[in-house]
Design a protein around this motif. Structure first.
Motif, PDB file in Angstrom:
ATOM      1  N   ARG A  12      46.077  46.779  33.559  1.00 16.36           N
ATOM      2  CA  ARG A  12      46.498  48.189  33.567  1.00 16.36           C
ATOM      3  C   ARG A  12      47.971  48.269  33.964  1.00 16.36           C
ATOM      4  NH1 ARG A  12      42.662  48.289  31.263  1.00 16.36           N
ATOM      5  NH2 ARG A  12      40.550  48.839  31.806  1.00 16.36           N
ATOM      6  N   ASP A  13      48.833  47.684  33.163  1.00  8.34           N
ATOM      7  CA  ASP A  13      50.270  47.736  33.454  1.00  8.34           C
ATOM      8  C   ASP A  13      51.038  47.660  32.134  1.00  8.34           C
ATOM      9  OD1 ASP A  13      50.080  45.109  32.640  1.00  8.34           O
ATOM     10  OD2 ASP A  13      50.333  44.249  34.623  1.00  8.34           O
ATOM     11  N   ALA A  14      52.344  47.536  32.240  1.00 10.51           N
ATOM     12  CA  ALA A  14      53.170  47.567  31.026  1.00 10.51           C
ATOM     13  C   ALA A  14      52.809  46.417  30.085  1.00 10.51           C
ATOM     14  CB  ALA A  14      54.646  47.488  31.421  1.00 10.51           C
TER      15      ALA A  14
ATOM     16  N   ARG B 192      47.962  45.782  23.916  1.00  7.54           N
ATOM     17  CA  ARG B 192      46.936  46.650  23.310  1.00  7.54           C
ATOM     18  C   ARG B 192      47.098  46.782  21.782  1.00  7.54           C
ATOM     19  NH1 ARG B 192      43.729  49.636  26.215  1.00  7.54           N
ATOM     20  NH2 ARG B 192      45.138  49.517  27.989  1.00  7.54           N
ATOM     21  N   GLY B 193      48.311  47.024  21.315  1.00 10.58           N
ATOM     22  CA  GLY B 193      48.534  47.238  19.879  1.00 10.58           C
ATOM     23  C   GLY B 193      48.152  46.013  19.054  1.00 10.58           C
TER      24      GLY B 193
ATOM     25  N   GLY C 264      49.899  44.941  29.777  1.00 10.94           N
ATOM     26  CA  GLY C 264      48.626  45.300  29.147  1.00 10.94           C
ATOM     27  C   GLY C 264      48.864  46.243  27.972  1.00 10.94           C
ATOM     28  N   GLU C 265      49.764  47.169  28.143  1.00  8.79           N
ATOM     29  CA  GLU C 265      50.075  48.112  27.065  1.00  8.79           C
ATOM     30  C   GLU C 265      50.712  47.406  25.878  1.00  8.79           C
ATOM     31  OE1 GLU C 265      49.130  51.189  26.485  1.00  8.79           O
ATOM     32  OE2 GLU C 265      47.956  50.771  28.280  1.00  8.79           O
ATOM     33  N   THR C 266      51.565  46.418  26.178  1.00 11.61           N
ATOM     34  CA  THR C 266      52.204  45.645  25.092  1.00 11.61           C
ATOM     35  C   THR C 266      51.142  44.899  24.276  1.00 11.61           C
ATOM     36  OG1 THR C 266      53.981  45.265  26.654  1.00 11.61           O
ATOM     37  CG2 THR C 266      54.056  43.964  24.646  1.00 11.61           C
TER      38      THR C 266
ATOM     39  N   LEU D  81      42.308  44.004  29.350  1.00 12.07           N
ATOM     40  CA  LEU D  81      43.779  44.139  29.365  1.00 12.07           C
ATOM     41  C   LEU D  81      44.247  44.705  30.705  1.00 12.07           C
ATOM     42  CD1 LEU D  81      44.433  45.587  25.782  1.00 12.07           C
ATOM     43  CD2 LEU D  81      44.463  43.203  26.544  1.00 12.07           C
TER      44      LEU D  81
ATOM     45  N   SER E  55      45.935  38.190  35.666  1.00 10.08           N
ATOM     46  CA  SER E  55      46.022  39.283  36.639  1.00 10.08           C
ATOM     47  C   SER E  55      45.211  38.960  37.885  1.00 10.08           C
ATOM     48  CB  SER E  55      45.465  40.576  36.050  1.00 10.08           C
ATOM     49  OG  SER E  55      46.146  40.877  34.898  1.00 10.08           O
TER      50      SER E  55
ATOM     51  N   GLU F 190      39.359  45.504  25.450  1.00 14.59           N
ATOM     52  CA  GLU F 190      40.140  46.606  26.056  1.00 14.59           C
ATOM     53  C   GLU F 190      40.037  46.534  27.581  1.00 14.59           C
ATOM     54  OE1 GLU F 190      41.416  49.770  24.829  1.00 14.59           O
ATOM     55  OE2 GLU F 190      41.552  49.027  22.772  1.00 14.59           O
TER      56      GLU F 190
END
Ligand SMILES: Cc1cc2nc3c(=O)[nH]c(=O)nc-3n(C[C@H](O)[C@H](O)[C@H](O)COP(=O)(O)OP(=O)(O)OC[C@H]3O[C@@H](n4cnc5c(N)ncnc54)[C@H](O)[C@@H]3O)c2cc1C
Length: 574
Positions: A466-468, A474-475, A470-472, A464, A517, A461
C-alpha cells in the motif's frame, strides 16, 4: 635459463566445494520465516543447516559420481536364471538413502514422525528441503516426486484396502522396506496427446491384466506405478482411460508380468533409470472410478509439475550461488569479476530469474496447503499457479544455468564442475510432465474452464504494497492478467506462451513485493528491489536501444546483504 612456471597454488581457481548451500544463501532463512510457523522453523533449522552442508559437499560429489556411472539393466543371473534387475551405482543408492530415509522427503507430507515432528509437514517445508537437495542432485528428485505424488493420488482415489496395503511401504523411511513409486503413461503414439493410449486393460476376476508398451518409464524398477490403460470396449480419447496401480512384485512374492526392454541413454538425469516397459498381462488394481482415470491421473501430474517448478527454482539458485562465488573470487584485469560492470549486469539477470521462481514456489506451496484444507478459491489459484511455475521456471532454468556456466569461463564447460550437469538436467524440466507448449496451453485451460483468474486477481491485488511502489506495480500486473484472460477466452493458442509468461512474472512481482514489504520490517527490503527488477525487465515495455538502469540495483543486490527500506526507497526514486 628454465622458463618460470607459476606454482599451481598461486594460479588456483576458486573452488566452492564444501560451502553450505543453506547458509551461503542469505535469503533462505528469512523466507522460511514468512512461510513456516515459528516453532516448526526453529525445530527444523538444524536439519536445513545439515542438508545445506551435505548438498554443497558430499551429495554434490556423489551426484557427480552417479552421473558418470549410469544404471545397467540385467536380464539373467550368472547361473542362468531369467530375472531382470537394474544395477545402480552405490553413489546413487546413497543419494536415495539421504532423500528417502534420512530426510523422509517422500513421506513427510503423508504422516507424522519425519524429522522428529509429530504431524505431517506442510508443503512449504517439503519444497524447501527438496529445493535444497536438488541443488546437489536432480536425478533422485524424480523418484522422490513420483513416490510422494503417487501416494497422494492413491490416498485420494484408491480403495481403502488398496491404500492400506501400499501406504506403509510408500511412506517408509527404512531404506530396505521402502516402496518407491513411478508413473507409466507415455506411449510411442501417446505423449502430449494422452488420449492416444492403446495399452489394454482386461478384466480378470476381481483384478485386471494390462497389455501394452510404455515408452518412457522413469524410476523403471519402482515397487509400484500408476498406469493409464484402456479397458476393452471403453470409448476413444482420454474419457476411455482408467487408472491402475501396477505392483512390481505380486502379493504371493512372484514377479509381475512386465519387462524392461532397455534403458534410455539420456542427456541429463543419467543416474536415474528411465526404461521402455512391455506389459504382458501384468496384474494391476483399478484406482478410483473406471471412467475417470485421466482426471484422477491429472492430480498426480499436477503434483509432479509443481515439483518440477520447485526443482527448476533450486537449480537456478545453485547456478546463482556458484556464479556469485566465482565472481567474488576469480580475478581478471586486476579486479574480482563482480567488480566489472558488465559481469554485474549478467549476475543480476540470473538472480532475477532464480529469485522470481523461488518466490512463486513458496507462494504456490502456501496456496496448496490452503487448497488441501478445503479453500475453493485457493484450489482455483493453485490450479493455475502449478502450470505457470512448471512452464516458466523450467524454461528460465535452461537460461540461468547456461548463463551461470559461462561465469565460470572454460571450466564451466568441464564435467568435473557442477555447471554442465545443471545445464543438462535443466533441459529436461521443460520436456517431461508436459512440454512448454502443452503446459502453457494448460494455463489457458485453467483460466477458461475453472475461472482461475477470478480467484487469482484479487489475491494479487491484496499482495501489492500500500505505497507508491505498489501503485506502480498495479497497472502492469493488471495488464498481464487482462491479456491472459483475453488469450484464454479467445482460445488464441498462438499467444498462450506469451500470456502465460506475462502472468507468471506478474505473480512473481506481486509475491516479491509482498515478501519484500514484510521482510522490510526485519530490516531487509531486498525483495522489493527484485520485484522492481521483474517489473522493469519482464512487465514494462523496453526500448532495446535505451541504457538500462540496473547498475544501482546491482550495488544493492549482489552483495546479498540486507538493504534497508530507506535505501530501497532511494533507489526506486532514482
Ligand atoms: C527423460 C525422460 C523421462 C520421462 N519419464 C516419463 C515417465 O516416467 N512416465 C511417463 O509417462 N512419461 C515420461 N516421459 C515422457 C514425457 O512426458 C513426454 O516425452 C512428453 O510429455 C512429450 O511427449 P512426446 O515425447 O510424445 O512428444 P510429442 O507429444 O510428440 O510432442 C512433440 C512436440 O510437439 C509439441 N506439441 C504437441 N502438441 C501440441 C499442441 N497442441 N500445440 C503445440 N505444440 C504441441 C510439443 O510441445 C513438442 O514440442 C519422459 C520423458 C523423458 C525425456
Amino acid at each position: 635459463m628454465k622458463p618460470e612456471i607459476v606454482p599451481a597454488a598461486q594460479a588456483a581457481l576458486p573452488d566452492s566445494r564444501g560451502i553450505n548451500l543453506y547458509s551461503a544463501d542469505p535469503s533462505f532463512a528469512g523466507l522460511l520465516g514468512l512461510y513456516v510457523g515459528d516453532d516448526l522453523r526453529r525445530h527444523l533449522a538444524p536439519h536445513f543447516d545439515r542438508l545445506g552442508a551435505l548438498a554443497g559437499g558430499d551429495l554434490d560429489q556423489l551426484a557427480a559420481t552417479a552421473d558418470r556411472n549410469p544404471p545397467e539393466l540385467h536380464h539373467r543371473t550368472r547361473t542362468g536364471e531369467n530375472r531382470q534387475w537394474i544395477e545402480k551405482h552405490p553413489a546413487y543408492r546413497r543419494l536415495e538413502e539421504v532423500a528417502f530415509s534420512e530426510y523422509g522427503l517422500a513421506a513427510m507430507s503423508h504422516r507424522g514422525g519425519v524429522l522428529g515432528w509429530p504431524k505431517p509437514l506442510p508443503p512449504a517445508v517439503k519444497y524447501a528441503f527438496s529445493y535444497l537437495y536438488v541443488q546437489a542432485e536432480f536425478g533422485v528428485c524424480c523418484p522422490l516426486s513420483m513416490t510422494d505424488s503417487l501416494t497422494r493420488t492413491l490416498r485420494k482415489f484408491g480403495d481403502p484396502a488398496l491404500v492400506a496395503r501400499y501406504l506403509p511401504g510408500l511412506t517408509e523411511q527404512d531404506f530396505d522396506s521402502l516402496t518407491q513409486g513411478a508413473m507409466f503413461m507415455t506411449e510411442q503414439g501417446a505423449g502430449s496427446d494422452v488420449g492416444g493410449v492403446v495399452t489394454r486393460a482386461v478384466k480378470d476376476g476381481g483384478d485386471w491384466r494390462l497389455y501394452g508398451d510404455k515408452w518412457f518409464c522413469s524410476n523403471a524398477d519402482a515397487g509400484v506405478a500408476m498406469v493409464l490403460a484402456r479397458p476393452d470396449g471403453a470409448p476413444a480419447g482420454t474419457k476411455g482411460l482408467a487408472l491402475f496401480l501396477l505392483p512390481r512384485v505380486l502379493p504371493d512374492g512372484s514377479a509381475n508380468s512386465y519387462r524392461s526392454l532397455r534403458l534410455k541413454e539420456k542427456l541429463g538425469t543419467r543416474d536415474m533409470p528411465s526404461g521402455e516397459i512391455v506389459l504382458e498381462g501384468a496384474r494391476a488394481y483399478l484406482v478410483g472410478d473406471q471412467g475417470r482415470g485421466f482426471v484422477q491421473m491429472t492430480d498426480m501430474i499436477n503434483m509432479s509439475r509443481l515439483s518440477n517448478g520447485m526443482r527448476a527454482a533450486g537449480m537456478m539458485r545453485r547456478a546463482l550461488t556458484e556464479a556469485l562465488f566465482i565472481a567474488r573470487h576469480r580475478v581478471a584485469f586486476g579486479k574480482t569479476l563482480i567488480e566489472l560492470p558488465l559481469m554485474r549486469r549478467q549476475l543480476l539477470k540470473i538472480m532475477l530469474l532464480a529469485e522470481a521462481a523461488r518466490s512463486v514456489m513458496f507462494h504456490a506451496a502456501a496456496e496448496l496447503e490452503r487448497s488441501d484444507a478445503g479453500d475453493e478459491a485457493a484450489r482455483r489459484r493453485i490450479r493455475v499457479l502449478t502450470p505457470l511455475l512448471k512452464f516458466r521456471a523450467c524454461r528460465d532454468a535452461r537460461r540461468a544455468t547456461g548463463d551461470a556456466m559461462e561465469v565460470r569461463g572454460g571450466c564451466g564447460y568441464i564435467e568435473e564442475w557442477s555447471d554442465a550437469r545443471l545445464v543438462r538436467d535443466a533441459h529436461l524440466g521443460s520436456i517431461w510432465e508436459g512440454t512448454s507448449n502443452i503446459v502453457a496451453l494448460d494455463v489457458m485451460r485453467a483460466i477458461r474452464r475453472e475461472g482461475a483468474l477470478d480467484a487469482l486477481q484479487p489475491a494479487l491485488e491484496e499482495m501489492l504494497p500500500r505505497d507508491a511502489f505498489g501503485e506502480t506495480l498495479r497497472g502492469p500486473v493488471g495488464r498481464a492478467v487482462a491479456f491472459a484472460h483475453d488469450v484464454a477466452g479467445k482460445r488464441d493458442e498462438i499467444h498462450s506462451r506469451q500470456a502465460a509468461t506475462g502472468l507468471y512474472y506478474a505473480v512473481a512481482a506481486a509475491v516479491l513485493a509482498s515478501e519484500g514489504s514484510r521482510l522490510a520490517a526485519t530490516g531487509d527490503a531486498r525483495r522489493l528491489l527484485l520485484s522492481a527488477l521483474v517489473l522493469q525487465h519482464r512487465l514494462q515495455p523496453r526500448d532495446p536501444l535505451a541504457r538500462a538502469s540496473e547498475d544501482r540495483f546491482a550495488e544493492a543486490l549482489l552483495p546479498e546483504t540486507a538493504v534497508s527500506h530507506e535505501q530501497v526507497n532511494q533507489l526506486l526514486k532514482k
